[in-house]
Design an enzyme around this catalytic site. Structure first.
Site, PDB file in Angstrom:
ATOM      1  N   SER A 132       0.849  -1.188   0.000  1.00 24.93           N
ATOM      2  CA  SER A 132       0.000   0.000   0.000  1.00 24.93           C
ATOM      3  C   SER A 132       0.880   1.231   0.000  1.00 24.93           C
ATOM      4  O   SER A 132       1.976   1.229   0.579  1.00 24.93           O
ATOM      5  CB  SER A 132      -0.906   0.022   1.242  1.00 24.93           C
ATOM      6  OG  SER A 132      -1.613   1.256   1.340  1.00 24.93           O
ATOM      7  N   TYR A 145      -1.986  -0.158  10.250  1.00 24.01           N
ATOM      8  CA  TYR A 145      -2.084  -0.590   8.850  1.00 24.01           C
ATOM      9  C   TYR A 145      -0.804  -0.219   8.097  1.00 24.01           C
ATOM     10  O   TYR A 145      -0.230  -1.046   7.376  1.00 24.01           O
ATOM     11  CB  TYR A 145      -3.297   0.061   8.194  1.00 24.01           C
ATOM     12  CG  TYR A 145      -3.509  -0.357   6.757  1.00 24.01           C
ATOM     13  CD1 TYR A 145      -4.045  -1.607   6.456  1.00 24.01           C
ATOM     14  CD2 TYR A 145      -3.169   0.482   5.706  1.00 24.01           C
ATOM     15  CE1 TYR A 145      -4.228  -2.007   5.142  1.00 24.01           C
ATOM     16  CE2 TYR A 145      -3.359   0.100   4.389  1.00 24.01           C
ATOM     17  CZ  TYR A 145      -3.891  -1.147   4.111  1.00 24.01           C
ATOM     18  OH  TYR A 145      -4.074  -1.532   2.795  1.00 24.01           O
TER      19      TYR A 145
END
Length: 270
Positions: A132, A145
């Site tokens: 990501s 995250y």
């Protein structure tokens, strides 16, 4: 790679995994996806779904064995399975931190460990780990995250060098925000009335959800994966996302840390 190449995509019942599977199947690849419970998708017909929970070593081994029994080889692994998590670092339950890392970091390592012996036996293979853009920086209220994806990114760099002598290519693809169901499925640390982060976390959460709702077409990620698979000598890291999201990584490289932090604070209104 033989034609058609056999592809295994984790977390392929929806979102980026499903879009990638559909696109690769349309390009002639022999695609298999995974889901923790394929029975929940009785109308899924895009490609076969194998039962796999990346958090359970035996589940991973069983799914890989089942695929090898059917196809005899695995040419491509796309590690896509992942979970979202938000919350203040201080207040996010540690059990949820561990669960996110279990899925987003330990899970892909388990799957790579399960397919690497077969790829080594074949003398070829290609692994793409979906990370990501958030993994390049510690985003406020998305720190867990960011950490899980950043850890996978760095571990991939090591894995890539170790597998290279056996003819196995490895790369990462870091997407920005895309219109998927990740926002509805991720863990949100509850907003406590007495939390000192109540106002800032609440506003940031609304901004995060808006980014996903206004995100790009998941087919863009699918096309990016396809382009990577055509590379004989792939780069270590690739990104896909809006021009602003990708430019943020350029700024991260060239700006002093405190300047870049100020940009993030302004963006998240902190």
């Amino acid at each position: 790679m033989p034609d058609p190449a056999v592809v295994l995509i984790t977390g392929a019942s929806s979102g980026l995994g499903k879009a990638t599977g559909q696109f690769l199947a349309s390009r002639g690849y022999r695609v298999y996806g995974t889901a923790r419970n394929p029975g929940r998708y009785p109308d899924f017909e895009d490609f076969p779904l194998l039962a796999m929970d990346v958090c359970q070593p035996e589940s991973v081994r069983a799914a890989v064995a089942r695929l090898l029994e059917q196809e005899g080889r695995i040419d491509v692994l796309i590690n896509n399975a992942g979970v979202g998590i938000t919350g203040p670092m201080e207040e996010t339950p540690y059990s949820e931190v561990c669960e996110a890392l279990e899925t987003n970091f330990h899970g892909p390592l388990r799957v790579m460990g399960a397919v690497a012996p077969q790829m080594r036996k074949q003398g070829s293979g290609f692994i793409v780990n979906i990370t990501s853009i958030a993994g390049y920086m510690g985003l406020p209220f998305r720190g867990v995250y960011s950490a899980s994806k950043g850890a996978l990114q760095v571990a991939t760099e090591a894995y890539r060098m170790e597998l290279r002598p056996f003819g196995i290519r490895v790369a990462t693809l870091a997407p920005g925000d895309y219109a998927t169901n990740i926002a509805s499925g991720r863990y949100h640390t509850p907003l406590s009335e007495t939390s000192p982060y109540r106002d800032t976390y609440g506003k940031s959460l609304e901004l995060m959800d808006a980014h996903v709702d206004q995100g790009g077409d998941p087919a863009e990620v699918a096309r990016a994966v396809y382009r990577i698979l055509q590379k004989r000598t792939p780069k270590v890291h690739y990104t896909v996302g809006s021009p602003l999201q990708r430019f943020s990584l350029v700024l991260k490289r060239i700006l002093p840390d405190t300047w870049y932090e100020r940009l993030l604070r302004n963006h998240y209104k902190l």
